[in-house]
Enzyme design. Structure first.
Site, PDB file in Angstrom:
ATOM      1  N   SER A   1      27.771  -5.683   8.221  1.00 22.10           N
ATOM      2  CA  SER A   1      28.480  -5.602   6.947  1.00 22.10           C
ATOM      3  C   SER A   1      27.904  -6.595   5.938  1.00 22.10           C
ATOM      4  O   SER A   1      26.739  -6.470   5.548  1.00 22.10           O
ATOM      5  CB  SER A   1      29.983  -5.797   7.182  1.00 22.10           C
ATOM      6  OG  SER A   1      30.739  -5.456   6.046  1.00 22.10           O
TER       7      SER A   1
ATOM      8  N   ASP B   1      32.700   6.029   7.512  1.00 24.43           N
ATOM      9  CA  ASP B   1      32.910   4.672   7.005  1.00 24.43           C
ATOM     10  C   ASP B   1      33.589   4.738   5.642  1.00 24.43           C
ATOM     11  O   ASP B   1      33.028   5.293   4.691  1.00 24.43           O
ATOM     12  CB  ASP B   1      31.554   3.965   6.884  1.00 24.43           C
ATOM     13  CG  ASP B   1      31.677   2.478   6.593  1.00 24.43           C
ATOM     14  OD1 ASP B   1      32.708   2.060   6.025  1.00 24.43           O
ATOM     15  OD2 ASP B   1      30.743   1.734   6.929  1.00 24.43           O
TER      16      ASP B   1
ATOM     17  N   HIS C   1      33.875   1.713   9.775  1.00 20.89           N
ATOM     18  CA  HIS C   1      33.143   0.498   9.423  1.00 20.89           C
ATOM     19  C   HIS C   1      33.071  -0.500  10.576  1.00 20.89           C
ATOM     20  O   HIS C   1      32.206  -1.374  10.588  1.00 20.89           O
ATOM     21  CB  HIS C   1      33.805  -0.173   8.214  1.00 20.89           C
ATOM     22  CG  HIS C   1      32.927  -1.174   7.522  1.00 20.89           C
ATOM     23  ND1 HIS C   1      31.803  -0.810   6.807  1.00 20.89           N
ATOM     24  CD2 HIS C   1      33.000  -2.534   7.454  1.00 20.89           C
ATOM     25  CE1 HIS C   1      31.217  -1.899   6.319  1.00 20.89           C
ATOM     26  NE2 HIS C   1      31.917  -2.952   6.696  1.00 20.89           N
TER      27      HIS C   1
END
Length: 217
Positions: free
Chosen positions: A108, A158, A189
């Protein structure tokens, strides 16, 4: 120079002198310990260098500022990217890494700053596994990444990173000369077991697991 001079709270776990070095970059709210087990699972015996992001967002560490969800402070991103790349260079001296270019494993926010390093500070990394990244920025001039191995893990559902973002990053890095693989993960995610298995497979099929700097697909 000592570890306390490097400018980042971090952890370093040495591997064998001939092993690769993993640069482990956490997501928002993580810290220097979050990615250590993942690194060992992906590539057992590798040296692991794991810094904590310096930016706080509602008390949660990040590697650079954002203005809103998916909207990055590009000036801060550029500054923090160079700062992190300088940390990597200095860590080479402090921990006697003998010039081994680390392979970034980022999740991320950590994946985003790793991608930014590829684009703004080519030569810092020896490869990258980017889990749920976005396009961090588009440089004025693309670097020559010269076949650098990169794998992107994109979540099929996601909610934070739409598929065109993943595809655009893969194209951007490919246009810069990297050897890019885009893997679609059946999830959102969050990190999944499929991410781990796909990452282990990528390391196993590339020369990275043997300390090389090029992919052998």
């Amino acid at each position: 120079m000592t570890p306390s001079d490097l400018g980042f709270v971090h952890r370093f776990l040495p591997g064998s002198p001939s092993s690769p070095v993993l640069l482990l970059l956490h997501g928002t709210g993580g810290d220097e310990s979050d990615m250590l087990q993942l690194g060992e699972t992906l590539l057992p015996g590798a040296a692991r260098l794991s810094p904590r992001g310096k930016v706080l967002e509602n008390g949660m560490p990040r590697f650079f500022r954002r203005l809103a969800e998916g909207v990055f402070d590009l000036d801060d991103l550029r500054t923090r990217t160079h700062e992190l790349a300088d940390f990597v260079a200095a860590a080479d001296q402090v921990y006697a890494l003998n010039g081994r270019k680390p392979i970034a494993v980022g999740f991320s926010n950590g994946a985003n700053i790793a991608a930014s390093m590829l684009l703004l500070r080519p030569g810092t990394l020896g490869g990258a596994l980017l889990i749920r990244p976005m396009v961090p920025l588009v440089p004025d001039t693309l670097p020559d990444l010269g076949g650098l191995p990169v794998q992107i893990h994109a979540g099929q559902v996601d909610p934070l990173v739409p598929p065109p973002q993943s595809e655009a990053l893969a194209k951007l890095l490919t246009d810069a000369g990297a050897e890019v693989k885009l893997r679609w993960i059946a999830g959102g995610h969050a990190l999944t077991r499929e991410d781990v298995d796909a990452g282990k497979e990528w390391f196993g099929f590339s020369s990275l697991s043997r300390g090389g700097g090029r992919g052998q697909w």
